[in-house]
Scaffold this motif. Structure first.
Motif, PDB file in Angstrom:
ATOM      1  N   VAL A 198       0.957  -1.166   0.259  1.00 45.53           N
ATOM      2  CA  VAL A 198      -0.049  -0.172  -0.144  1.00 45.53           C
ATOM      3  C   VAL A 198       0.897   1.484   0.004  1.00 45.53           C
ATOM      4  CG1 VAL A 198      -1.747   1.411   1.408  1.00 45.53           C
ATOM      5  CG2 VAL A 198      -1.998  -1.140   1.245  1.00 45.53           C
ATOM      6  N   GLU A 199       1.984   1.139   1.081  1.00 45.58           N
ATOM      7  CA  GLU A 199       2.816   2.410   0.832  1.00 45.58           C
ATOM      8  C   GLU A 199       3.550   2.743  -0.522  1.00 45.58           C
ATOM      9  OE1 GLU A 199       3.832   1.958   5.679  1.00 45.58           O
ATOM     10  OE2 GLU A 199       5.336   1.668   4.183  1.00 45.58           O
ATOM     11  N   HIS A 200       3.723   1.414  -1.340  1.00 44.97           N
ATOM     12  CA  HIS A 200       4.577   1.453  -2.275  1.00 44.97           C
ATOM     13  C   HIS A 200       3.531   2.290  -3.663  1.00 44.97           C
ATOM     14  CE1 HIS A 200       6.510   0.469  -6.247  1.00 44.97           C
ATOM     15  NE2 HIS A 200       5.332  -0.197  -6.575  1.00 44.97           N
ATOM     16  N   PHE A 201       2.391   1.896  -3.529  1.00 47.89           N
ATOM     17  CA  PHE A 201       1.537   2.568  -4.557  1.00 47.89           C
ATOM     18  C   PHE A 201       0.858   4.085  -4.013  1.00 47.89           C
ATOM     19  CE2 PHE A 201       1.289  -0.612  -7.881  1.00 47.89           C
ATOM     20  CZ  PHE A 201       1.810  -1.737  -7.211  1.00 47.89           C
ATOM     21  N   ARG A 202       1.144   4.205  -2.627  1.00 49.31           N
ATOM     22  CA  ARG A 202       0.529   5.383  -2.101  1.00 49.31           C
ATOM     23  C   ARG A 202      -0.939   5.465  -2.220  1.00 49.31           C
ATOM     24  NH1 ARG A 202       4.939   7.799  -4.594  1.00 49.31           N
ATOM     25  NH2 ARG A 202       6.477   8.482  -3.200  1.00 49.31           N
ATOM     26  N   SER A 203      -1.725   4.239  -2.016  1.00 49.94           N
ATOM     27  CA  SER A 203      -3.016   3.898  -2.274  1.00 49.94           C
ATOM     28  C   SER A 203      -3.741   4.503  -1.358  1.00 49.94           C
ATOM     29  CB  SER A 203      -3.253   2.474  -2.375  1.00 49.94           C
ATOM     30  OG  SER A 203      -4.738   2.235  -2.476  1.00 49.94           O
ATOM     31  N   PRO A 204      -4.921   5.414  -1.691  1.00 51.55           N
ATOM     32  CA  PRO A 204      -6.038   5.803  -0.637  1.00 51.55           C
ATOM     33  C   PRO A 204      -6.764   4.892   0.076  1.00 51.55           C
ATOM     34  CG  PRO A 204      -6.775   6.404  -2.858  1.00 51.55           C
ATOM     35  CD  PRO A 204      -5.251   5.690  -2.957  1.00 51.55           C
ATOM     36  N   TYR A 205      -7.006   3.609  -0.721  1.00 50.98           N
ATOM     37  CA  TYR A 205      -7.958   2.740  -0.011  1.00 50.98           C
ATOM     38  C   TYR A 205      -7.288   1.166  -0.505  1.00 50.98           C
ATOM     39  CZ  TYR A 205     -11.965  -0.339   1.340  1.00 50.98           C
ATOM     40  OH  TYR A 205     -12.557  -1.322   1.839  1.00 50.98           O
ATOM     41  N   ALA A 206      -7.279   0.237   0.251  1.00 53.69           N
ATOM     42  CA  ALA A 206      -6.646  -1.001  -0.205  1.00 53.69           C
ATOM     43  C   ALA A 206      -7.497  -2.060   0.764  1.00 53.69           C
ATOM     44  CB  ALA A 206      -5.234  -1.188  -0.277  1.00 53.69           C
ATOM     45  N   ARG A 207      -7.595  -3.183   0.117  1.00 52.82           N
ATOM     46  CA  ARG A 207      -8.145  -4.406   0.722  1.00 52.82           C
ATOM     47  C   ARG A 207      -7.393  -5.807   0.625  1.00 52.82           C
ATOM     48  NH1 ARG A 207     -11.827  -8.318  -0.609  1.00 52.82           N
ATOM     49  NH2 ARG A 207     -13.342  -8.856   0.885  1.00 52.82           N
ATOM     50  N   LEU A 208      -7.174  -6.477   1.699  1.00 49.86           N
ATOM     51  CA  LEU A 208      -6.488  -7.775   1.643  1.00 49.86           C
ATOM     52  C   LEU A 208      -7.289  -8.840   2.198  1.00 49.86           C
ATOM     53  CD1 LEU A 208      -4.079  -9.636   1.078  1.00 49.86           C
ATOM     54  CD2 LEU A 208      -3.360  -8.937   3.651  1.00 49.86           C
ATOM     55  N   TYR A 209      -7.449 -10.097   1.414  1.00 46.84           N
ATOM     56  CA  TYR A 209      -8.300 -11.126   1.981  1.00 46.84           C
ATOM     57  C   TYR A 209      -7.493 -12.164   1.638  1.00 46.84           C
ATOM     58  CZ  TYR A 209     -12.011 -14.334   3.203  1.00 46.84           C
ATOM     59  OH  TYR A 209     -12.550 -15.693   3.460  1.00 46.84           O
ATOM     60  N   LEU A 210      -7.123 -13.214   2.839  1.00 44.27           N
ATOM     61  CA  LEU A 210      -6.495 -14.586   2.387  1.00 44.27           C
ATOM     62  C   LEU A 210      -6.954 -15.574   3.368  1.00 44.27           C
ATOM     63  CD1 LEU A 210      -2.895 -13.102   2.165  1.00 44.27           C
ATOM     64  CD2 LEU A 210      -4.084 -14.188   0.679  1.00 44.27           C
ATOM     65  N   LYS A 211      -7.064 -16.675   2.845  1.00 45.82           N
ATOM     66  CA  LYS A 211      -7.212 -18.084   3.641  1.00 45.82           C
ATOM     67  C   LYS A 211      -5.672 -18.686   3.675  1.00 45.82           C
ATOM     68  CE  LYS A 211     -10.836 -18.998   1.499  1.00 45.82           C
ATOM     69  NZ  LYS A 211     -12.057 -19.599   1.283  1.00 45.82           N
ATOM     70  N   ILE A 212      -4.770 -18.314   4.111  1.00 52.08           N
ATOM     71  CA  ILE A 212      -3.458 -19.268   4.099  1.00 52.08           C
ATOM     72  C   ILE A 212      -2.711 -19.412   5.448  1.00 52.08           C
ATOM     73  CG2 ILE A 212      -1.312 -19.197   2.756  1.00 52.08           C
ATOM     74  CD1 ILE A 212      -2.027 -17.193   0.703  1.00 52.08           C
ATOM     75  N   PRO A 213      -3.061 -20.317   6.163  1.00 51.02           N
ATOM     76  CA  PRO A 213      -4.356 -21.148   5.955  1.00 51.02           C
ATOM     77  C   PRO A 213      -5.305 -20.612   6.603  1.00 51.02           C
ATOM     78  CG  PRO A 213      -2.874 -21.943   7.794  1.00 51.02           C
ATOM     79  CD  PRO A 213      -2.174 -20.671   7.388  1.00 51.02           C
ATOM     80  N   ASN A 214      -5.296 -19.649   7.688  1.00 46.48           N
ATOM     81  CA  ASN A 214      -6.387 -18.901   8.496  1.00 46.48           C
ATOM     82  C   ASN A 214      -6.618 -17.713   7.451  1.00 46.48           C
ATOM     83  OD1 ASN A 214      -6.268 -20.957  10.578  1.00 46.48           O
ATOM     84  ND2 ASN A 214      -4.527 -19.841  11.436  1.00 46.48           N
ATOM     85  N   VAL A 215      -7.909 -17.230   8.073  1.00 45.86           N
ATOM     86  CA  VAL A 215      -8.382 -15.843   7.360  1.00 45.86           C
ATOM     87  C   VAL A 215      -7.543 -14.718   7.576  1.00 45.86           C
ATOM     88  CG1 VAL A 215     -10.258 -14.487   6.990  1.00 45.86           C
ATOM     89  CG2 VAL A 215     -10.508 -16.992   7.004  1.00 45.86           C
ATOM     90  N   VAL A 216      -7.024 -14.168   6.742  1.00 43.95           N
ATOM     91  CA  VAL A 216      -6.346 -12.595   7.299  1.00 43.95           C
ATOM     92  C   VAL A 216      -7.023 -11.742   6.325  1.00 43.95           C
ATOM     93  CG1 VAL A 216      -4.205 -11.269   7.040  1.00 43.95           C
ATOM     94  CG2 VAL A 216      -4.048 -14.010   7.293  1.00 43.95           C
ATOM     95  N   ALA A 217      -7.770 -10.708   6.964  1.00 46.57           N
ATOM     96  CA  ALA A 217      -8.461  -9.593   6.467  1.00 46.57           C
ATOM     97  C   ALA A 217      -7.936  -8.256   7.067  1.00 46.57           C
ATOM     98  CB  ALA A 217      -9.825  -9.745   6.750  1.00 46.57           C
ATOM     99  N   GLU A 218      -7.771  -7.556   5.913  1.00 48.52           N
ATOM    100  CA  GLU A 218      -7.209  -6.148   6.320  1.00 48.52           C
ATOM    101  C   GLU A 218      -7.710  -5.210   5.425  1.00 48.52           C
ATOM    102  OE1 GLU A 218      -5.612  -5.591   9.109  1.00 48.52           O
ATOM    103  OE2 GLU A 218      -4.510  -3.855   8.796  1.00 48.52           O
ATOM    104  N   ASN A 219      -7.873  -4.073   5.864  1.00 48.54           N
ATOM    105  CA  ASN A 219      -8.503  -2.809   4.976  1.00 48.54           C
ATOM    106  C   ASN A 219      -7.577  -1.647   5.480  1.00 48.54           C
ATOM    107  OD1 ASN A 219     -10.377  -4.249   3.845  1.00 48.54           O
ATOM    108  ND2 ASN A 219     -12.108  -3.308   4.920  1.00 48.54           N
ATOM    109  N   ILE A 220      -7.064  -0.649   4.631  1.00 48.14           N
ATOM    110  CA  ILE A 220      -6.168   0.529   4.863  1.00 48.14           C
ATOM    111  C   ILE A 220      -6.829   1.519   4.077  1.00 48.14           C
ATOM    112  CG2 ILE A 220      -4.023   1.506   4.571  1.00 48.14           C
ATOM    113  CD1 ILE A 220      -2.612  -1.261   4.989  1.00 48.14           C
ATOM    114  N   THR A 221      -7.309   2.719   4.748  1.00 51.90           N
ATOM    115  CA  THR A 221      -7.722   3.968   4.163  1.00 51.90           C
ATOM    116  C   THR A 221      -7.239   5.045   4.700  1.00 51.90           C
ATOM    117  OG1 THR A 221      -9.853   4.928   3.494  1.00 51.90           O
ATOM    118  CG2 THR A 221      -9.799   3.660   5.636  1.00 51.90           C
TER     119      THR A 221
END
Length: 662
Positions: free
Chosen positions: A87-110
């Protein structure tokens, strides 16, 4: 994280031409040295100096993420840390991550609640599409309320099974289509690095492999066309593996299209040597494995040597040189084929072929990425259509085929089926015939017993006129009659023939006056000439008024004698013909439809509400008691059968003709 209420944003969606398939799991596991172009040449070829700084920042981000991904067992915190670096690399105003490796990892940055409200839906949709369709997604948006442009990018992330296990999506401030495409390539490369940690538990990779794959993806973003990338690959591979010639061909719908041959600026596509080379590449694509043909006497029994016919012919056409072809694949799809030639005294070994395969494998995704990024709008549309057809026609999808069949039937019906063409026209009820009740002589209105709208019967009293003057004239005439009669009798008694003749003539004149007075006396009571309805004549408000001879007192319509007056626009009046049938629905009783028949179009246009219309007369086949003059509604006229496509589009076609004179 707390999300604020969504804010309405007007956006126009433009597809960037994103890759159709994501980077394969095997490609993420196999990374070796990538084809490199000397740095001095690269700097000289680069049209924009600012690309160097961008790639340097992207390389640093890739290296930091790769360092995080070294552990065999990664925690959710490490994934979140890597996500923040992206997110810092792209200077994104809003980003979302969703993973199941192996547990669920969910993150929003805004940046804040406003950014969440604007971008949450777009990023979520792109992430879900990237995960479900197994390919990177890129879309450009234009925010009219802000006067800015941005791009929503998303890429799938893979797990241990090799399939999509999540996705990463973010927003970047767009500086044009080329910049958005390059950012999509960088995001795909960084997502590939995240994928490596998920599959590392089944296969091991080295740090050098990771760097090779990252360098391949970064270099792919540096080339503006697929031919530039192919030229760099073939020349680099020729030097790296000591070959006489290296050729790269792209697989497009089961055929090989040559992109580059090392040492040649242009490819002689019609030459026999080129056709032989393409046939050998297609043989490698069909076999989906590494093929090699070289000296059978010296290398008989070697596993690196195959006995495929087209490769043997290719080697024979080159005078017995050693030849080999390696498929570049993403999952099970062959994206391209790279072929090598060496002299007879330097054949390929099994170890060298494996090294070649390992070196070129990371470029599979790069070739596909650059190929789809440089597609034209027409090519992009054709690819999407082919993808949709494949999605419907693939085995094991009966429901899709059923839906496609129904859709095809609807399309065929649209062009084949004929339906009644019905024109809807505003209409009003008008009398078919009018009867007038006028004043029989100069008189004064004495009384009125009916009003406008009353239904009357034949002979019913309507109004009375003042008869006082008529009675006086009648009495005067009768007195004169008696006097004249006495004078006539006296003349006859005296034998005065002349006086008797004069008295007789006067007597006849007086009799005529009496008859006229009696007739007027009878006409002082005005009665209905027929059954019908009074539609005009407020005589009750004119009592005491002296009216002249012939002045109209009442207008009435014979009972049940109504017709329709249709208002036809100039654009459809030519479609109306006498004898056409339809039905009329009034505003008073829309549930009651009355059949009617068109009689004809009246000549001359009339101005109604500022528009030019033509009056069309239509006869009602039944006249219910509730009909009244002036009632309005609509009439639907059947103008015959027309094709469904014509009914749906003829207005647009006519408008096109009027605008463009075509």
């Amino acid at each position: 994280m707390t999300h604020s209420g969504r804010r309405k944003t007007t956006a126009s969606l433009i597809d960037l031409g994103t890759p159709g398939n994501a980077v394969s799991t095997q490609a993420t596991l196999r990374a070796t040295e990538s084809a490199e172009v000397p740095s001095s040449k690269r700097e000289a070829e680069s049209p924009l100096a600012e690309k160097k700084d961008s790639y340097r920042v992207e390389w640093e981000t890739s290296f930091q993420i790769a360092q995080l991904m070294q552990e065999r067992s990664l925690s959710a915190a490490q994934y979140r840390h890597a996500f923040r670096l992206i997110v810092e690399h792209f200077r994104s105003p809003y980003a979302r991550l969703y993973l199941k490796i192996p547990n669920v990892v969910a993150e929003n940055i805004t940046d804040g609640p406003d950014a969440t409200g604007v971008w949450e839906t777009a990023v979520t949709d792109a992430s879900l599409e990237a995960q479900t369709k197994n390919r990177p997604i890129g879309r450009r948006f234009s925010l009219r309320s802000h006067g800015q442009e941005a791009a929503v990018l998303a890429s799938p992330i893979y797990g241990e099974s090799g399939g999509p296990s999540g996705a990463i999506g973010l927003v970047v401030h767009s500086k044009g289509n080329d910049y958005a495409q390059r950012c999509l390539g960088e995001l795909t490369a960084l997502a590939t690095i995240l994928s490596q940690a998920g599959v590392r538990q089944t296969e091991q990779t080295t740090v050098e492999d990771d760097r090779s794959l990252k360098r391949a993806m970064v270099k792919a973003a540096d080339f503006e066309s697929l031919h530039e990338l192919a030229f760099a690959m073939t020349n680099s591979m020729k030097k790296k593996f000591g070959c006489k010639q290296v050729a790269l061909g792209q697989a497009i719908r089961g055929r090989i299209h040559l992109l580059s041959i090392s040492g040649l600026d242009e490819i002689p596509k019609e030459s026999p040597g080129t056709r032989t080379l393409c046939q050998a590449m297609e043989e490698c694509m069909d076999c989906d494995s590494i093929l090699c043909s070289q000296d059978e006497d010296r290398w008989a029994g070697e596993e690196s040597t195959s006995n495929h016919l087209l490769h043997r012919r290719w080697a024979e056409s080159l005078g017995g040189e050693a030849v080999a072809s390696v498929p570049l694949k993403i999952e099970k799809d062959c994206i391209a084929v790279i072929s090598f030639t060496r002299s007879q005294d330097k054949p390929f070994t099994e170890r060298e072929l494996k090294e070649i395969d390992k070196a070129v494998a990371p470029f599979s995704a790069a070739i596909q990425l650059v190929s789809k990024a440089e597609r034209s709008l027409m090519s992009h549309g054709a690819d999407e259509i082919r993808h949709a057809v494949h999605w419907v026609m693939e085995p094991g999808t009966p429901r899709r085929k059923l839906v496609l069949g129904m859709f095809a039937i609807l399309i065929a019906a649209f062009f084949v089926v004929r339906l009644d063409y019905r024109m809807t026209l505003p209409s009003s009820v008008v009398p078919a015939e009018l009867r007038y009740v006028s004043s029989p002589f100069d008189a004064t209105i004495q009384s009125c017993v009916v009003e406008v709208g009353d239904v009357i019967e034949q002979g019913q009293l309507l109004c009375t006129l003042d008869a006082a003057e008529i009675l006086l004239l009648l009495d005067e005439a009768k007195s004169e009659q008696r006097a004249t009669s006495l004078r006539l009798t006296s003349a006859l008694d005296q034998g005065d023939v002349k006086a008797a003749a004069i008295a007789g003539a006067e007597l006849r004149v007086i009799q005529s006056k009496i008859e006229i007075a009696q007739l007027r006396l009878q006409n002082t009571e005005l009665r209905a000439p027929c059954d019908g309805t009074i539609v005009a004549g407020n005589v009750s408000q004119r009592i005491g008024e002296t009216i002249p001879l012939g002045d109209t007192l009442f207008e009435l319509v014979p009972h049940g004698d109504w017709e329709l007056r249709l208002h036809a626009a100039e654009s459809i009046v030519a479609d109306l013909q006498p004898g056409q049938t339809g039905y009329f629905s009034s505003n008073a009783r829309p549930e009651a439809s009355l059949d009617c028949e068109v009689q004809g179009v009246l000549p001359g246009a009339q101005a109604v509400d500022g528009e030019s219309v033509y009056y069309v007369d239509a006869v009602l086949k039944e006249n219910p008691d509730w009909l009244r003059s002036g009632m309005e509604g609509v009439t639907r006229v059947r103008a015959g059968e027309r094709p469904l496509w014509w009914i749906a589009s003829h207005r647009l076609i006519d408008q096109f003709h009027r605008l463009f004179w075509f």
